[in-house]
Design an enzyme around this catalytic site. Sequence first.
Site, short mmCIF file in Angstrom:
data_model
loop_
_atom_site.label_atom_id
_atom_site.label_comp_id
_atom_site.label_asym_id
_atom_site.label_seq_id
_atom_site.Cartn_x
_atom_site.Cartn_y
_atom_site.Cartn_z
N GLU A 260 -29.35 0.35 12.39
CA GLU A 260 -30.24 -0.60 13.07
C GLU A 260 -31.68 -0.06 13.06
OE1 GLU A 260 -30.69 -2.33 17.66
OE2 GLU A 260 -29.48 -0.55 17.23
N LYS A 322 -29.56 -10.37 15.30
CA LYS A 322 -28.87 -10.02 16.53
C LYS A 322 -29.09 -11.11 17.56
CE LYS A 322 -28.42 -6.22 19.87
NZ LYS A 322 -28.97 -4.91 20.30
N CYS A 372 -25.48 -3.04 17.13
CA CYS A 372 -25.48 -2.21 18.33
C CYS A 372 -24.61 -2.78 19.45
CB CYS A 372 -26.93 -1.99 18.80
SG CYS A 372 -27.09 -0.69 20.06
#
Length: 507
Positions: A260, A322, A372
């Site tokens: 990420e 995300k 994440c």
Amino acid sequence: MLCVGALNIFSFAPIGMWPVQIAGMALLFALLSQHQVNSVPRRAAWLAWAYSLSWIFSCTSWLLIAMVRYGDLPIPLAVAALALLSAGLAMYAALSVWFALWLQRRWRISNDKLVLIILPALWMLNEWLRGWVLTGFPWSISGYALSNTMLAAFAPILGVYGLSFLSAVLSGIFSWIIISRFKKQRLVVGSSAFVAIFGAGALLTNVHWTQATGKPISVRLLQGNVEQDMKFDPAYLNASLELYRKMLTAAPADLIVTPETAFPLLTSMLPQDFLPRLNAYAQETHSALMLGVVVQDGEARYTNSLLGFSPLHADRAYRYDKHHLVPFGEFVPFGFRWFVHMMNIPLSELSVPDQMQSPMAVRDQFVMPDICYESLFGEEIAAQLSHQIASHLPVATILLNASNLAWYGNSFAMPQHLQFAQMRVLETGRPWLGVTNTGSTVVINADSSLKAQVPHLTRATLESSVQGYSGTTPYIFWGNRGILGLVFFILLTTCGLSQRAARKSHN
């Protein structure tokens, strides 16, 4: 109960002493069944609140590293902030216990049914609410502690919250034995119930919900080990870009992935030829690259994304954005902007894209990324797979998570994050690729066993292969609706039968 709750940290990875959790919750249930406690619901609720507060605080204490070391908060203020967060999340436990005792009085439920049925069911609902309300914070949900036991075989059916319910049921049985002062009859019945539950789990381990599909693909997962305080330092930006560029182009593979935000610049700020050069490398070597970067789509619109380049995406890059953002790190909860202004953490307000996004084709596999924090929300991953199946779209055969856990140093956050990934594998029956900046960078097989891993806090490339899997588990089909429906049915049935029994005895 503060001390007992704090001990739950030992039930999760890396220690994994799951019986600690069973025993601690059994003690709580036993105390709640005592007349001097449950006759005063407020007192019982405070007891559950203290237990849950210390549980959450101890299991998320790694957040102090981010707030103090990288957020520049004074230690007392950081501790107070974490205590406030834990206190708020513990209110779900307090409310669940208060409601359990209300049900007991309203429907004349016995203490035996209270500890064996009502408290376990409502404890599961408390954890589900903590993982759902206000975007949720489902860290250290009790079911994760069972991820390496025989009961993990229930995960493809009921998910992590189903394991939470089983954990609470086991605690209820243990507390039922404690209340009787270990009378022989209850000890025999309770031990038999333990054996039956674990035996059912052992039988379920023989059920294979998904099956291998296509050919394995070769993967290279890049762990750059860039220290967080250097990552966004302008003096080290070029070094970070060059580091990951060299790691990406060191050797070809079917799939090469960075962590990420491996490139700590907005796409609009990258050197003009940077992404085109990587795209050209993907075309020349017939490799698929996935790059962690923050994409700028216009003024004040940014997304934490993975961009993919491959022979199938030569003209238009694959993109995953995300969608489940981290409070305070990626968006500011209402009324808390003052707190964010006190910390020195970048990227505190990102855009929220659609949850349903397509996987990336790699050879004859389909790789579904998440980023994440999203790996904690198994119901969302299951919903994506279910949507793909129902819509006759390409269905993911491999799951991938790109993270940056450098915020949390060499803490329990890394092994716990890995434990959560194993739960997602159990729920979906699909292998998992985890690529992080500092660890844990791993390949997990479709049976949740660890195939390969590189050491934490080292600069390394994990080279391995992964076999894709297709098919569906019951959890993919119904998500958390399955365990929620089961728990509500149990609660309604128990209340109804207790009320009928009370009427008969009254007559």
